[in-house]
Design an enzyme around this catalytic site. Sequence first.
Site, PDB file in Angstrom:
ATOM      1  N   HIS A   1       0.829  -1.206   0.000  1.00 44.78           N
ATOM      2  CA  HIS A   1       0.000   0.000   0.000  1.00 44.78           C
ATOM      3  C   HIS A   1       0.861   1.253   0.000  1.00 44.78           C
ATOM      4  O   HIS A   1       1.835   1.352   0.735  1.00 44.78           O
ATOM      5  CB  HIS A   1      -0.909   0.015   1.230  1.00 44.78           C
ATOM      6  CG  HIS A   1      -2.062   0.975   1.109  1.00 44.78           C
ATOM      7  ND1 HIS A   1      -1.896   2.343   1.154  1.00 44.78           N
ATOM      8  CD2 HIS A   1      -3.384   0.760   0.932  1.00 44.78           C
ATOM      9  CE1 HIS A   1      -3.074   2.928   1.019  1.00 44.78           C
ATOM     10  NE2 HIS A   1      -3.995   2.000   0.878  1.00 44.78           N
TER      11      HIS A   1
ATOM     12  N   ASP B   1     -11.465   0.648  -1.194  1.00 40.86           N
ATOM     13  CA  ASP B   1     -10.739   1.640  -0.383  1.00 40.86           C
ATOM     14  C   ASP B   1     -11.698   2.330   0.591  1.00 40.86           C
ATOM     15  O   ASP B   1     -11.523   3.492   0.927  1.00 40.86           O
ATOM     16  CB  ASP B   1     -10.038   2.681  -1.256  1.00 40.86           C
ATOM     17  CG  ASP B   1      -8.852   3.341  -0.542  1.00 40.86           C
ATOM     18  OD1 ASP B   1      -8.554   2.965   0.608  1.00 40.86           O
ATOM     19  OD2 ASP B   1      -8.228   4.253  -1.128  1.00 40.86           O
TER      20      ASP B   1
END
Length: 616
Positions: free
Chosen positions: A169, A284
Amino acid sequence: MSVIDVHTHFVPDFVFTELAAGGGRYGLSGDAEHLESAAGRLPLHYAEMQDPVSKLAAMDARGVDESVVSLTPHLFIYGEAHEPVDFARRANDALAAFVAASPRLHGVATLPLGRPEAAADELRRAVRELGLRGAIIGTGLSAGEPLDRIGIGPLFAAAEELGVPLILHPFYCGTITDPELFLNNSLGVPFDTAWAVARLMAGGVLDEHPGVKLVLPHGGGALPSVIGRLDNAWERRPGLSDAAARRPSEYLDRCWFDSITHRAGALRGLAELAGADRILLGTDSPYLTGDTDPRGSMAAAGLDPDAAGASARELFGLAAGPEPVRGPARPGAPARPDVREAILARESLLLGPVARTDAEMLERLIHPGFDETGRTGHSWSRAEAIEKLQTLPHQTERVAYGRVIELAPGVAHLRFRTHDDRGIVHRSGIWINEGDGWRERYHQGTPDTQPAAGRAPVFADADAPYAPPTIDALSDLGGPRCEGGSVRAAPAEMRDAVIACERRLLSPAARTDPDALDRLIHPDFDEIGRTGYSWTRDEVIAKLQTVPEQTLDVEFGRVIRLAEDVAHIRFRTVDADGVVHRSSIWIRESGEWRQRYHQGTPDTQSDEGREAREAR
């Protein structure tokens, strides 16, 4: 098949405790409203990051069956001064407890990335002892400390040994970190991913760890767009083919990508580059940079969300779950997009001249068991309502829709308001789908008698002029069928229990006992009062305590079973101000009935008209 979201975040409870104590430990700073971090300011009001029930409700709203949950990157604690090993252990213990709330939730660990040996040990503990399904790590420690320079080998070796993937990430540590114009996110995040993965490819790290599996969020960031340029450099620049055994594009077989690209063409191109089986659905959530309609995004790119779910299940080693029921995580959860769309389309049709000049269409939209409390308190049968609606084809001038909740698969409740020729009317309807499409089972209208300045802003959107829907509103838009058979009259046990609870809620004994009110009124309660005022749970609990003897008499009407643990009751009270027609939705949770919704409509019928109707 299941739709599985591989990119959704949470915050451990202990972080809120540390912030409430003034912060400092683990490098945490902020307050009850926000967390300050190198990744920016994080609002802490997102319920789904703190509560698994809220996470499940948010998943339902996005059409997601299962989620792989990970720590928000704002809480990647890597600095040696901030106890990164202890933080990771506490965060992973908290995540394991969070996902244990439902078989629909799975977790991946956070790791102390700056200490690769300790990170490897924590990954082994998280997978073997806590049951987590992999890990999420940042793209580096800083611009000068990318993954390939910090001795990442022990962690990658542990991931290979365990056979679990690593989500790579962005961590705001690459080349674009200036927050001006939000470009540290809009550009910095995708380039962070490209920068980190390109170094792993070009530097030979992936040659050393052929079994490592990387999940790249945000559609791999900028990497898919620059992979050809990286290949060109490997082929033509001296030394690059010595550092890595393969062209960068040949390492894409180690990578999986989530679907968050925000453009259908970009997602189609990614599927062509990496293969459709390498595309995983992501949201997300709960961030604004995410995707609130991931199934729609995949469909627009010609991809199958269920196939993506199968790929995610294999990659993360998730046990095969039962065939999902496309319904709410719990009664009263926000409706998923397909259900909301179906309900609003039909309600819009029912309000306008297209349906109101077509008796057959009204019969298809209105359930055979329909009944209604009109805005004067008049009780309408189905036949009466169909006849009356045909005389008012242009009754509705403006409409604003509020929330839609799912009470069970195939059962939904809608709040909305209309501007009619006689003023504002606050309305609610119960819609059910028994296999022949959504039909309205109950409707209630309450005239708005508030002063304009005091009217609560219930609806996020401004009132819009009524416009008939442009879609075929009678087609099945994908909503589930009613679970457990038809909605029907409540069995005696349910009826007795709901009436007993409603009677208690009307009594002085409960209204002088805040604890009793707290037990009787659902945490998500909302109400349309008899003036049209919209009441929250806290407001109504406070108000009821000021009117302990409001009800002088009560007469209970029919109770219907909407689902195994959901009931709807009609009744009327005689209050000091007159007769009020009321209805409530009750939900049973953990064996206790609690009121989820209430609406009151003052009776303005003439005595003669009321008596004539009662005689019938």
